[in-house]
Design a protein around this motif. Structure first.
Motif, PDB file in Angstrom:
ATOM      1  N   LEU A  86       0.830  -1.206   0.000  1.00 33.36           N
ATOM      2  CA  LEU A  86       0.000   0.000   0.000  1.00 33.36           C
ATOM      3  C   LEU A  86       0.862   1.253   0.000  1.00 33.36           C
ATOM      4  CD1 LEU A  86      -2.869   1.230   0.214  1.00 33.36           C
ATOM      5  CD2 LEU A  86      -2.623   1.059   2.695  1.00 33.36           C
ATOM      6  N   LEU A  87       1.898   1.245   0.822  1.00 36.02           N
ATOM      7  CA  LEU A  87       2.820   2.378   0.891  1.00 36.02           C
ATOM      8  C   LEU A  87       3.555   2.557  -0.429  1.00 36.02           C
ATOM      9  CD1 LEU A  87       3.892   4.549   2.797  1.00 36.02           C
ATOM     10  CD2 LEU A  87       5.572   2.914   3.598  1.00 36.02           C
ATOM     11  N   LYS A  88       4.025   1.467  -0.997  1.00 33.85           N
ATOM     12  CA  LYS A  88       4.739   1.507  -2.279  1.00 33.85           C
ATOM     13  C   LYS A  88       3.825   2.032  -3.396  1.00 33.85           C
ATOM     14  CE  LYS A  88       7.462  -1.581  -5.211  1.00 33.85           C
ATOM     15  NZ  LYS A  88       7.911  -2.965  -5.392  1.00 33.85           N
ATOM     16  N   ASP A  89       2.566   1.557  -3.417  1.00 35.07           N
ATOM     17  CA  ASP A  89       1.603   2.012  -4.428  1.00 35.07           C
ATOM     18  C   ASP A  89       1.333   3.502  -4.294  1.00 35.07           C
ATOM     19  OD1 ASP A  89       1.444  -0.581  -5.352  1.00 35.07           O
ATOM     20  OD2 ASP A  89      -0.522  -0.990  -4.469  1.00 35.07           O
ATOM     21  N   LYS A  90       1.232   3.979  -3.067  1.00 30.58           N
ATOM     22  CA  LYS A  90       0.988   5.407  -2.827  1.00 30.58           C
ATOM     23  C   LYS A  90       2.166   6.234  -3.326  1.00 30.58           C
ATOM     24  CE  LYS A  90      -0.636   9.191  -0.826  1.00 30.58           C
ATOM     25  NZ  LYS A  90      -0.674  10.253  -1.764  1.00 30.58           N
ATOM     26  N   GLU A  91       3.377   5.749  -3.081  1.00 33.86           N
ATOM     27  CA  GLU A  91       4.559   6.474  -3.538  1.00 33.86           C
ATOM     28  C   GLU A  91       4.609   6.512  -5.067  1.00 33.86           C
ATOM     29  OE1 GLU A  91       7.590   4.378  -1.360  1.00 33.86           O
ATOM     30  OE2 GLU A  91       7.341   5.662   0.397  1.00 33.86           O
ATOM     31  N   LYS A  92       4.226   5.410  -5.715  1.00 36.97           N
ATOM     32  CA  LYS A  92       4.176   5.385  -7.187  1.00 36.97           C
ATOM     33  C   LYS A  92       3.129   6.366  -7.692  1.00 36.97           C
ATOM     34  CE  LYS A  92       5.791   0.785  -8.415  1.00 36.97           C
ATOM     35  NZ  LYS A  92       5.410  -0.518  -8.988  1.00 36.97           N
ATOM     36  N   THR A  93       1.966   6.380  -7.041  1.00 37.30           N
ATOM     37  CA  THR A  93       0.898   7.302  -7.437  1.00 37.30           C
ATOM     38  C   THR A  93       1.378   8.736  -7.323  1.00 37.30           C
ATOM     39  OG1 THR A  93      -0.805   5.751  -6.720  1.00 37.30           O
ATOM     40  CG2 THR A  93      -1.466   8.048  -6.922  1.00 37.30           C
ATOM     41  N   ASP A  94       2.092   9.049  -6.250  1.00 34.09           N
ATOM     42  CA  ASP A  94       2.627  10.402  -6.076  1.00 34.09           C
ATOM     43  C   ASP A  94       3.595  10.756  -7.204  1.00 34.09           C
ATOM     44  OD1 ASP A  94       1.130  10.686  -3.806  1.00 34.09           O
ATOM     45  OD2 ASP A  94       2.803  10.425  -2.417  1.00 34.09           O
ATOM     46  N   LYS A  95       4.426   9.787  -7.614  1.00 33.99           N
ATOM     47  CA  LYS A  95       5.365  10.032  -8.721  1.00 33.99           C
ATOM     48  C   LYS A  95       4.617  10.296 -10.018  1.00 33.99           C
ATOM     49  CE  LYS A  95       9.377   7.462  -7.081  1.00 33.99           C
ATOM     50  NZ  LYS A  95      10.254   6.303  -7.282  1.00 33.99           N
ATOM     51  N   VAL A  96       3.563   9.504 -10.265  1.00 30.42           N
ATOM     52  CA  VAL A  96       2.767   9.678 -11.479  1.00 30.42           C
ATOM     53  C   VAL A  96       2.124  11.059 -11.485  1.00 30.42           C
ATOM     54  CG1 VAL A  96       0.684   8.896 -12.690  1.00 30.42           C
ATOM     55  CG2 VAL A  96       2.329   7.228 -11.841  1.00 30.42           C
ATOM     56  N   LEU A  97       1.563  11.462 -10.363  1.00 26.33           N
ATOM     57  CA  LEU A  97       0.933  12.784 -10.279  1.00 26.33           C
ATOM     58  C   LEU A  97       1.956  13.892 -10.505  1.00 26.33           C
ATOM     59  CD1 LEU A  97      -1.524  12.238  -7.292  1.00 26.33           C
ATOM     60  CD2 LEU A  97      -2.105  12.445  -9.717  1.00 26.33           C
ATOM     61  N   GLU A  98       3.140  13.716  -9.977  1.00 30.74           N
ATOM     62  CA  GLU A  98       4.203  14.711 -10.169  1.00 30.74           C
ATOM     63  C   GLU A  98       4.598  14.788 -11.643  1.00 30.74           C
ATOM     64  OE1 GLU A  98       6.481  17.812  -9.250  1.00 30.74           O
ATOM     65  OE2 GLU A  98       5.140  16.821  -7.864  1.00 30.74           O
ATOM     66  N   ILE A  99       4.729  13.638 -12.283  1.00 31.59           N
ATOM     67  CA  ILE A  99       5.065  13.607 -13.712  1.00 31.59           C
ATOM     68  C   ILE A  99       3.989  14.317 -14.520  1.00 31.59           C
ATOM     69  CG2 ILE A  99       5.234  12.086 -15.737  1.00 31.59           C
ATOM     70  CD1 ILE A  99       6.701  10.081 -13.861  1.00 31.59           C
ATOM     71  N   MET A 100       2.721  14.017 -14.188  1.00 29.26           N
ATOM     72  CA  MET A 100       1.622  14.649 -14.926  1.00 29.26           C
ATOM     73  C   MET A 100       1.603  16.157 -14.686  1.00 29.26           C
ATOM     74  SD  MET A 100      -1.382  11.814 -14.753  1.00 29.26           S
ATOM     75  CE  MET A 100      -2.381  12.575 -16.028  1.00 29.26           C
ATOM     76  N   LYS A 101       1.931  16.566 -13.467  1.00 32.57           N
ATOM     77  CA  LYS A 101       1.977  17.990 -13.141  1.00 32.57           C
ATOM     78  C   LYS A 101       3.094  18.672 -13.932  1.00 32.57           C
ATOM     79  CE  LYS A 101       3.009  20.392  -9.029  1.00 32.57           C
ATOM     80  NZ  LYS A 101       3.106  20.346  -7.580  1.00 32.57           N
ATOM     81  N   GLU A 102       4.228  17.968 -14.065  1.00 31.85           N
ATOM     82  CA  GLU A 102       5.355  18.524 -14.815  1.00 31.85           C
ATOM     83  C   GLU A 102       5.078  18.588 -16.312  1.00 31.85           C
ATOM     84  OE1 GLU A 102       8.654  16.064 -13.765  1.00 31.85           O
ATOM     85  OE2 GLU A 102       8.778  16.871 -11.736  1.00 31.85           O
ATOM     86  N   SER A 103       4.142  17.755 -16.774  1.00 27.17           N
ATOM     87  CA  SER A 103       3.785  17.755 -18.195  1.00 27.17           C
ATOM     88  C   SER A 103       2.942  18.988 -18.470  1.00 27.17           C
ATOM     89  CB  SER A 103       3.007  16.493 -18.559  1.00 27.17           C
ATOM     90  OG  SER A 103       3.790  15.364 -18.370  1.00 27.17           O
ATOM     91  N   ASN A 104       3.587  20.073 -18.625  1.00 27.83           N
ATOM     92  CA  ASN A 104       2.952  21.366 -18.809  1.00 27.83           C
ATOM     93  C   ASN A 104       1.890  21.312 -19.904  1.00 27.83           C
ATOM     94  OD1 ASN A 104       2.341  24.044 -19.327  1.00 27.83           O
ATOM     95  ND2 ASN A 104       4.442  24.722 -19.012  1.00 27.83           N
ATOM     96  N   VAL A 105       0.670  21.715 -19.573  1.00 27.28           N
ATOM     97  CA  VAL A 105      -0.454  21.683 -20.507  1.00 27.28           C
ATOM     98  C   VAL A 105      -0.141  22.491 -21.762  1.00 27.28           C
ATOM     99  CG1 VAL A 105      -2.864  22.339 -20.844  1.00 27.28           C
ATOM    100  CG2 VAL A 105      -2.154  21.308 -18.696  1.00 27.28           C
ATOM    101  N   LYS A 106       0.529  23.615 -21.608  1.00 26.52           N
ATOM    102  CA  LYS A 106       0.838  24.459 -22.773  1.00 26.52           C
ATOM    103  C   LYS A 106       1.697  23.704 -23.783  1.00 26.52           C
ATOM    104  CE  LYS A 106       0.508  28.843 -20.368  1.00 26.52           C
ATOM    105  NZ  LYS A 106       1.220  30.002 -19.862  1.00 26.52           N
TER     106      LYS A 106
END
Length: 133
Positions: A86-106
């Motif tokens: 569960l902890l590992k999955d949460k950390e992966k989810t956080d990484k995915v969200l960070e990657i998506m956030k870095e993927s600038n919409v513009k």
């Protein structure tokens, strides 16, 4: 306006799991460790922690055992394989969200693109980067 306590519940679960990743602990030890690690900014109360611990044991994320320390019987909690996952999955989810956030919409939007097209491009880019994780 009412506060959505489910947000706190998920965060507190992850805090407890992260603490127990380091070592087995008893309840008040967790409360002290959280206070120390946050420079006394975060204070978890026993009335919040113990029901959370019971719930995590019921979900098989934690196990508990009793041990005598300085003449007192303490109930220690330990992460199970399910809790570690569960902890590992949460950390992966956080990484995915960070990657998506870095993927600038513009970067992905062009004149005439629909919101769906832009979202699909962002997701496609994120999935490519996730494969690297």
């Amino acid at each position: 306006m009412a506060t959505d306590t489910s947000l706190f519940s998920g965060s507190m679960t992850m805090l407890v799991l992260k603490l127990l990743e380091e070592k087995d602990m008893y309840g008040y030890e967790m409360i002290d460790a959280l206070a120390q690690k946050s420079n006394n900014v975060f204070e978890m109360r026993a009335g919040t922690l113990y029901p959370l611990l019971r719930n995590l044991v019921n979900q098989k994320c934690l196990t508990s055992y009793e041990q005598e320390v300085n003449g007192k019987l303490r109930k220690y909690y330990s992460l199970t394989t399910i809790g570690k996952q569960l902890l590992k999955d949460k950390e992966k989810t956080d990484k995915v969200l960070e990657i998506m956030k870095e993927s600038n919409v513009k970067r992905f939007s062009h004149k005439g693109d629909s919101v769906i097209d832009v979202n699909n491009k962002i997701i496609e880019n994120a999935l490519d980067k996730i494969e690297e994780i």
